[in-house]
Design a protein around this motif. Sequence first.
Motif: not given
Length: 152
Positions: A77-92, A115-123
Amino acid sequence: MQIQSASVEDYILQIPEDRQDVFRKIFETINDNLPDGFSQGLSYGMIGWAVPLETYPAGYHCTPGSPLPFMSIASQKNFIALYHMGMYAKPELLDWFVEEYPKYSKRKLDMGKSCVRFKKMDDIPLELLAELSKKMTVKEWIDIYEKNFKKK
């Protein structure tokens, strides 16, 4: 907000117009930079990349018979979400991303576990997303998944 669609293009066309171009750029950045072996498709109301069943017949333990998910993008609704399971599973990998983020964006990192949320489309840090996309191979993801998540 889940978008029901039959194709990636149909999904993108259902996104609010002011987000379509940047969403398409995120999609292309990931798609162009992921290592070979991931398959792209629609799942869980998002565009995603997964390890196909031909490569990993055991599939995803949470949804038997389905490919092993890896990355996804969604228009919420208010953002674009990027989900990356590798970041969840690999702390490094998570630590690397958090440390690198300020070098590519002037905005504060808005993030959950995977999940990384991008709320501002210009950055949107496309260069960083390209680098992130390259960081894990199919084999490495399967190894991490089996070690951390797969039910024994």
